[in-house]
Design a protein around this motif. Structure first.
Motif, mmCIF file in Angstrom:
data_model
loop_
_atom_site.group_PDB
_atom_site.id
_atom_site.type_symbol
_atom_site.label_atom_id
_atom_site.label_comp_id
_atom_site.label_asym_id
_atom_site.label_seq_id
_atom_site.Cartn_x
_atom_site.Cartn_y
_atom_site.Cartn_z
ATOM 1 N N TYR A 24 -8.359 7.936 -0.381
ATOM 2 C CA TYR A 24 -8.289 8.640 -0.500
ATOM 3 C C TYR A 24 -8.389 9.852 -1.112
ATOM 4 O O TYR A 24 -6.828 10.264 -1.729
ATOM 5 C CB TYR A 24 -7.888 9.297 0.887
ATOM 6 N N TYR A 53 -5.944 4.404 2.850
ATOM 7 C CA TYR A 53 -4.823 5.759 2.207
ATOM 8 C C TYR A 53 -5.563 5.791 0.672
ATOM 9 O O TYR A 53 -5.478 6.983 0.095
ATOM 10 C CB TYR A 53 -3.701 5.943 2.486
ATOM 11 N N TRP A 54 -4.858 5.328 -0.072
ATOM 12 C CA TRP A 54 -4.461 5.061 -1.885
ATOM 13 C C TRP A 54 -6.379 5.439 -2.105
ATOM 14 O O TRP A 54 -6.342 5.611 -3.483
ATOM 15 C CB TRP A 54 -4.241 3.841 -1.968
ATOM 16 N N ARG A 95 -10.212 19.413 8.899
ATOM 17 C CA ARG A 95 -10.928 19.841 7.391
ATOM 18 C C ARG A 95 -12.329 18.850 7.126
ATOM 19 O O ARG A 95 -13.284 20.307 7.391
ATOM 20 C CB ARG A 95 -10.241 19.880 5.564
ATOM 21 N N THR A 155 -4.658 1.617 5.062
ATOM 22 C CA THR A 155 -4.507 0.175 4.416
ATOM 23 C C THR A 155 -5.519 1.068 3.336
ATOM 24 O O THR A 155 -6.050 0.601 1.769
ATOM 25 C CB THR A 155 -5.112 -1.205 4.628
ATOM 26 N N LEU A 194 -9.537 8.090 6.181
ATOM 27 C CA LEU A 194 -8.036 8.326 6.640
ATOM 28 C C LEU A 194 -7.907 7.482 8.353
ATOM 29 O O LEU A 194 -7.026 7.826 8.601
ATOM 30 C CB LEU A 194 -9.043 10.072 7.222
ATOM 31 N N ASP A 195 -8.299 7.228 8.928
ATOM 32 C CA ASP A 195 -8.075 6.470 9.515
ATOM 33 C C ASP A 195 -7.127 4.704 9.626
ATOM 34 O O ASP A 195 -7.158 3.971 10.860
ATOM 35 C CB ASP A 195 -9.559 5.506 10.539
ATOM 36 N N SER A 217 -8.023 14.435 -1.435
ATOM 37 C CA SER A 217 -8.260 16.080 -0.296
ATOM 38 C C SER A 217 -9.313 16.228 -1.325
ATOM 39 O O SER A 217 -9.873 17.296 -0.594
ATOM 40 C CB SER A 217 -6.626 16.105 0.057
ATOM 41 N N LEU A 256 -15.539 8.767 4.720
ATOM 42 C CA LEU A 256 -14.294 9.648 4.250
ATOM 43 C C LEU A 256 -13.694 9.497 5.650
ATOM 44 O O LEU A 256 -11.664 9.330 5.497
ATOM 45 C CB LEU A 256 -14.522 11.275 3.874
ATOM 46 N N LEU A 257 -13.669 9.383 7.042
ATOM 47 C CA LEU A 257 -13.062 9.360 8.442
ATOM 48 C C LEU A 257 -12.317 8.061 8.336
ATOM 49 O O LEU A 257 -11.506 8.059 8.519
ATOM 50 C CB LEU A 257 -13.824 9.495 8.707
ATOM 51 N N ARG A 273 -17.555 17.690 -1.835
ATOM 52 C CA ARG A 273 -18.524 17.575 -0.788
ATOM 53 C C ARG A 273 -19.111 18.514 -0.986
ATOM 54 O O ARG A 273 -20.414 18.564 -0.494
ATOM 55 C CB ARG A 273 -17.712 16.860 0.372
ATOM 56 N N TYR A 282 0.731 -1.254 -0.011
ATOM 57 C CA TYR A 282 0.123 0.253 0.111
ATOM 58 C C TYR A 282 0.503 1.044 -0.187
ATOM 59 O O TYR A 282 1.817 1.411 1.200
ATOM 60 C CB TYR A 282 -1.103 -0.064 1.391
ATOM 61 N N GLU A 309 -6.692 16.483 7.789
ATOM 62 C CA GLU A 309 -7.608 16.182 6.223
ATOM 63 C C GLU A 309 -8.543 15.604 7.687
ATOM 64 O O GLU A 309 -9.762 16.043 7.150
ATOM 65 C CB GLU A 309 -7.266 14.876 5.362
ATOM 66 N N ARG A 310 -8.530 15.109 8.381
ATOM 67 C CA ARG A 310 -10.025 14.977 9.482
ATOM 68 C C ARG A 310 -10.277 16.117 9.468
ATOM 69 O O ARG A 310 -11.416 16.912 9.841
ATOM 70 C CB ARG A 310 -8.959 13.780 10.198
ATOM 71 N N ILE A 361 -13.016 16.831 -0.471
ATOM 72 C CA ILE A 361 -13.957 17.333 0.589
ATOM 73 C C ILE A 361 -14.279 18.632 0.221
ATOM 74 O O ILE A 361 -15.141 19.384 0.143
ATOM 75 C CB ILE A 361 -12.961 17.920 1.625
ATOM 76 N N ASP A 362 -13.703 19.429 -0.613
ATOM 77 C CA ASP A 362 -14.358 20.233 -1.595
ATOM 78 C C ASP A 362 -15.376 19.844 -2.427
ATOM 79 O O ASP A 362 -16.134 20.362 -2.612
ATOM 80 C CB ASP A 362 -12.970 20.395 -3.329
ATOM 81 N N LYS A 398 -19.360 11.073 5.149
ATOM 82 C CA LYS A 398 -18.850 11.676 5.827
ATOM 83 C C LYS A 398 -18.365 10.725 6.737
ATOM 84 O O LYS A 398 -17.059 10.277 7.247
ATOM 85 C CB LYS A 398 -19.039 13.009 7.202
#
Lengths: 291, 291
Positions: B206, B203-204, A281, B201, B197-198, B208, B193-194, B214, A268, A278-279, B211-212, B190
């Motif tokens: 996500y 992240y790929w 935001r 495995t 971010l948590d 950024s 997305l969270l 959204r 990954y 990001e969280r 959010i815009d 939401k």
């Protein structure tokens, strides 16, 4: 097993003698397979499949960020009824379909014939992060083409070196290659053809030309032996998978793919953003209502 | 169920109001789903999958002889995190991968932008006998393009009629179309997305920019409502699948495909040879030895 399957099934160095390889054999099957290896192997498939799936996601993920061009190509060759379609259904079916790119190479079109034999092959290659599958391949250009004298001997003879150069470039470019010949016996082929003739839901798989091709069995085996011997390399090795027993075939091909994926070890990719930022935001964003 | 799912999930006639459709809803779930519908629906999936697989083989088989150009296109649209990838993994993963053609339409390339917006769509259509899957589609050209003013309003406004003409032609040409909007709530997005971010495995997955995007939720919902309302037809209907619950989403999409395949009713083609004659040829052929 003590030796990896990719060692056991690799074509031996020197001239290849396919008659020395038993199509009903089950090399590398572990002792734990027990007295009913068919049931065992069929039960193993989803387990192997889960690991294939997990590796594939990493391969796919790491390409997403553009950081890696790694990909994997499974190339399948076989006599008619050899089990290419079945292998794709059972083994390739374990992957996420979105990361799989399957190309079947049939009789070349006029457009394809107007180009070099590798032209259509290049166009069918998997992109970064993908699992490519070739159902037949450029090897047909030294197999059916040779057996039926579709080009002069000097033309097909020159192709072995071209194929080796092509595959070397491909591997250097990040495309790992697993080349598999599914090895069946003439008796098994006959049985499978009879099965197709006995079952109306299988008529569509039957081609009366298959019987004419069957008569050319020895010529095909010679052509295969040459292709496998001349185009085997450490970068792009040839594997002969005994394929009279479908459960062994599927188990073996799944393992060959797994050994290659473990060797590639895709991972990954790291975040190209700060998860905490990001969280923040996201949490502080004004409430979004459904419009 | 008394009414077919394709009736229950079809966008209502007239102006579409997505706010009136609960993203957590489970329309059409039978009583037999009981008190733990999630477990029930997850267990149904392989059963539905087996029927999908069986229909697909017939669709594929009947195209093989060239007698039919029938094929099926599943078109998926959704807000970010709406579950397009998950639906492909779970539902499309039930098919034989060799008969599936998946195309993801991302940000258009320069070459694609140099052509009409339907150019790349035409090139991605499934061939005869195939199940095509569009992960995003030409609808992006009246969604993201409209929300971000990438072309003048009169340009995107003219596209609804172009899309309708295109799809009408497609269906007339033998390509059945199932258009699905996976409908999620802003709260579910939401949370997803969270989750990304948590989990390293994930992240790929996500971006950024999500959010815009959204923040533009209401504008997107308006654009969706127009697209669904203006481009729904009996030939190429739009379905809104509540998608906050993944298990319902997968069950519903599998059923929509199944209803369409049952309606198409592809059938194994008859033999274009005489099975008895072929059996005779095979049995009387001189013994083939392994070369």
């Amino acid at each position: 097993m003590t030796r990896r399957l990719s060692e056991l099934l690799r074509v031996p160095p020197g001239a290849v003698d396919l008659r020395a390889i038993d199509p009903r054999g089950t090399p590398g099957l572990p002792r734990s397979a027990g007295k009913d290896p068919k049931t065992w192997a069929r039960a193993q498939l989803p387990i192997l499949g889960a690991e294939l799936f997990a590796w594939q996601e990493k391969l796919f993920a790491q390409a997403k960020t553009g950081a890696s061009r790694q990909r994997l190509l499974l190339l399948l060759q076989a006599m008619d009824c050899g089990g290419k379609d079945g292998t794709i259904k059972k083994v390739v079916g374990e992957f996420n379909p979105q990361g799989v790119h399957i190309v079947a190479f049939g009789k070349p079109t006029e457009e394809e014939l107007a180009h070099d034999f590798l032209w259509r092959i290049e166009r069918g290659l998997p992109g970064a992060g993908m699992i490519g599958v070739f159902n037949r391949s450029h090897y047909e250009d030294v197999l059916v083409v040779r057996v039926h004298n579709l080009v002069p001997p000097r033309t097909w003879r020159a192709r072995y070196a071209k194929i080796n150069r092509f595959e070397r470039k491909l591997v250097a470019d990040g495309c790992a290659v697993v080349k598999v010949m599914l090895h069946i016996s003439p008796a098994e082929q006959k049985q499978r053809l009879l099965d197709r003739l006995d079952d109306p839901t299988k008529y569509w798989k039957y081609d009366s030309g298959d019987i004419d091709e069957r008569a050319l069995w020895p010529a095909y085996q010679d052509a295969y032996a040459d292709a496998l011997g001349k185009c085997d390399s450490d970068d792009a090795p040839w594997y002969v998978v005994p394929a009279d027993r479908k459960w062994y075939r599927d188990w073996a091909v799944a393992n060959l793919l797994l050994e290659k994926l473990r060797e590639l070890s895709p991972a990954y990719p790291p975040a190209d953003f700060d998860p905490d930022v990001e969280r923040g935001r996201l949490v502080t964003q004004p409430e979004v209502n459904s419009g």
